[in-house]
Design an enzyme around this catalytic site. Structure first.
Site, mmCIF file in Angstrom:
data_model
loop_
_atom_site.group_PDB
_atom_site.id
_atom_site.type_symbol
_atom_site.label_atom_id
_atom_site.label_comp_id
_atom_site.label_asym_id
_atom_site.label_seq_id
_atom_site.Cartn_x
_atom_site.Cartn_y
_atom_site.Cartn_z
ATOM 1 N N LYS A 117 0.821 -1.213 0.000
ATOM 2 C CA LYS A 117 0.000 0.000 0.000
ATOM 3 C C LYS A 117 0.858 1.267 0.000
ATOM 4 O O LYS A 117 0.413 2.312 -0.467
ATOM 5 C CB LYS A 117 -0.978 -0.018 1.167
ATOM 6 C CG LYS A 117 -2.050 -1.088 0.953
ATOM 7 C CD LYS A 117 -3.148 -1.060 1.964
ATOM 8 C CE LYS A 117 -4.248 -2.050 1.593
ATOM 9 N NZ LYS A 117 -3.805 -3.464 1.693
HETATM 10 C C1 LIG Z 1 -4.385 -4.573 1.103
HETATM 11 C C2 LIG Z 1 -3.593 -5.821 0.974
HETATM 12 C C3 LIG Z 1 -3.944 -6.842 0.071
HETATM 13 C C4 LIG Z 1 -5.186 -6.780 -0.786
HETATM 14 O O1 LIG Z 1 -5.118 -5.805 -1.794
HETATM 15 P P1 LIG Z 1 -6.449 -5.315 -2.534
HETATM 16 O O2 LIG Z 1 -6.028 -4.158 -3.337
HETATM 17 O O3 LIG Z 1 -7.421 -4.955 -1.446
HETATM 18 O O4 LIG Z 1 -6.946 -6.455 -3.373
HETATM 19 C C5 LIG Z 1 -3.129 -7.958 -0.025
HETATM 20 N N1 LIG Z 1 -2.031 -8.083 0.763
HETATM 21 C C6 LIG Z 1 -1.669 -7.122 1.641
HETATM 22 C C7 LIG Z 1 -0.471 -7.353 2.489
HETATM 23 C C8 LIG Z 1 -2.422 -5.965 1.777
HETATM 24 O O5 LIG Z 1 -2.059 -5.022 2.674
#
Ligand SMILES: *Cc1c(COP(=O)(O)O)cnc(C)c1O
Length: 476
Positions: A117
């Site tokens: 993120k």
């Molecule tokens: C947010 C997240 C996901 C999922 O991503 P999306 O965009 O919601 O599909 C997968 N792995 C980690 C570690 C995350 O923080």
């Protein structure tokens, strides 16, 4: 470039307007009117740019296809300021690692909070500061987190002019590491609010505050959730960077396997593929919360109630509905906004599901758009973590393990790139369970649990949260 809503709202908007807005007024999600096309010559040029000038310049080239209301030199500077070796740990920003025959990992988790993120949120922080400064406005970001999103937002917004963050989280329910990451921030503009309750209570508070339109307008409340188009756009860049690292020439294809929850990450892959990046398959990997796997297997999209949303060892994928999914469905339906509105505003909102199994368009999800899927359970996760550690000497996190497990079910002739979405230290308990020892901790995180914490504990009471926000805004 203008942006439209997936539910047909008549007005078209520019990038900087939707940057600060979130959902469209009709409840739809914003998408560009069309996807800019990258032909072979342009892909060759991007390959040269990435190898000679690096990730930040690649990001600038791709973002500038979608953003025409920020002067080019400013946008270039924002990208250069965001994607640095200092923030992301390596000059390559998203290096590829070889795992086994045909299978690679793309590291997206070397940013400040050790999860993918950061790739988008770090850019969002700089875009917000830039645009708010230009308008002479301020924004108070109110959010709810059970882990990754909140910390990524705080590390992106800390110290930024014009932005404050009020982040609620369920008291005592995040891991010690996650709490330490968030609560050790001492920046004046970051406010941690530990709610005596569960994650749903935090989300309800955010909804109630945002639903009070007078309060929302007076205190300029905004969000940074995953439906923000700018976050999705930032993620498109690393699909290009992964492709350019895994191939030598532009007639080759690759596939991507993406640990998925809200469909934000893999939706960026869909956008890259629609632009013409030679992607064979987009593999959607879910955990036990398999809303998306069910859709791609059967054509039925069925959101889950809270009793059927499981707490798993890949917790950042524990979702009951996939908030970005509407973007793909809009494209799948030939961009029919009225039908999209019916499926989501009526079908999902009223019945909790919709069913496209009998619609010939459903077959296009795989045949034309390249989507396939699979599911991974706690036992699969442990087995995959163990296997990758024993045979290849690499420790991967639980979400990435879901991606590897499902990737192996969809191998083709082309390279398969699994997106590494977090580092194992964030989910140490499961690594301990799989391997019998704790994962390695990056040096800068040693001892963070002992740092002084800055957090306000509060009952799950909307009025108290509002009063807290008001006090900190009015005082400034
Ligand atoms: C947010 C997240 C996901 C999922 O991503 P999306 O965009 O919601 O599909 C997968 N792995 C980690 C570690 C995350 O923080």
């Amino acid at each position: 470039m203008l942006y439209l809503s997936t539910r047909g709202y008549p007005e078209r908007k520019r990038f900087c307007d939707i940057l600060l807005e979130g959902l469209a007024p009709d409840g739809g999600l914003y998408l560009p009117e069309h996807y800019p096309q990258i032909d072979a010559a342009q892909l060759g040029e991007l390959r040269r740019v990435y190898h000679e000038q690096g990730y930040a310049e690649l990001a600038f080239r791709i973002l500038s296809l979608y953003i025409d209301d920020i002067p080019a030199e400013d946008l270039r500077a924002l990208c250069a300021k965001t994607y640095t070796a200092e923030v992301f740990g390596t000059g390559e920003i998203v290096p590829l690692r070889h795992v086994e025959d045909g299978l690679w990992l793309e590291a997206l988790s070397n940013g400040p909070t050790l999860a993918f993120k950061d790739m988008a949120m770090q850019l969002l922080g700089n875009l917000f500061e830039y645009e708010l400064g230009r308008r002479g406005e301020t924004l108070n970001i109110l959010g709810a987190t059970s882990g990754d999103t909140g910390s990524a937002a705080e590390y992106a917004m800390r110290g930024k002019q014009g932005v404050r963050v009020f982040m609620t989280s369920p008291h005592g329910r995040m891991s010690a590491f996650q709490q330490a990451q968030m609560f050790s921030l001492q920046d004046e503009n970051i406010h941690n609010i530990a709610i005596e309750g569960v994650f749903d209570d935090c989300q309800d508070i955010v909804k109630a505050v945002s639903g009070d339109h007078a309060f929302k307008a007076r205190y300029k409340i905004g969000t940074v959730n995953s439906i923000n188009w700018a976050r999705l756009l930032a993620q498109v860049v690393y699909y290009f960077a992964g492709y350019l690292q895994a191939t030598q020439s532009d007639d080759q294809k690759v596939s991507f396997s993406v640990p998925s929850g809200n469909f934000g990450n893999v939706c960026a892959g869909h956008v890259a593929r629609q632009m013409g990046l030679p992607i064979a398959k987009l593999v959607v990997a879910t955990n036990e919360n398999d809303v998306l796997d069910e859709f791609f297997r059967t054509g039925v999209y069925r959101v889950r109630g809270s009793a059927h949303t499981y707490e798993t060892s890949s917790p950042s994928m524990d979702i009951s509905k996939a908030s970005n999914f509407e973007r793909f469905v809009f494209d799948l339906l030939g961009r029919d906004a009225e039908r999209t509105r019916q499926l989501f505003a009526e079908g999902v909102a009223r019945d909790g599901f919709f069913d496209l199994s009998a619609d010939p368009l459903f077959a296009q999800a795989a045949a034309h758009y390249g989507f396939v899927s699979g599911k991974s359970t706690h036992a699969d996760r442990l087995a995959t973590i163990r296997d990758v550690a024993e045979r290849f000497g690499m420790v991967i996190d639980t979400h990435t393990a879901d991606g590897v497990k499902v990737a192996r079910e969809h191998m083709g002739k082309e390279p398969m790139i699994v997106l590494e979405t977090a580092l194992p230290i964030k989910f140490a308990e499961t690594i301990q369970e799989a391997l019998g020892h704790l994962p390695e901790r990056p040096a800068k995180f040693i001892g963070i649990e002992d740092l002084p914490k800055r957090v306000q504990r509060m009952p799950a009471d909307v009025e108290q949260v509002k009063a807290y926000i008001a006090k900190h805004c009015d005082a400034a």
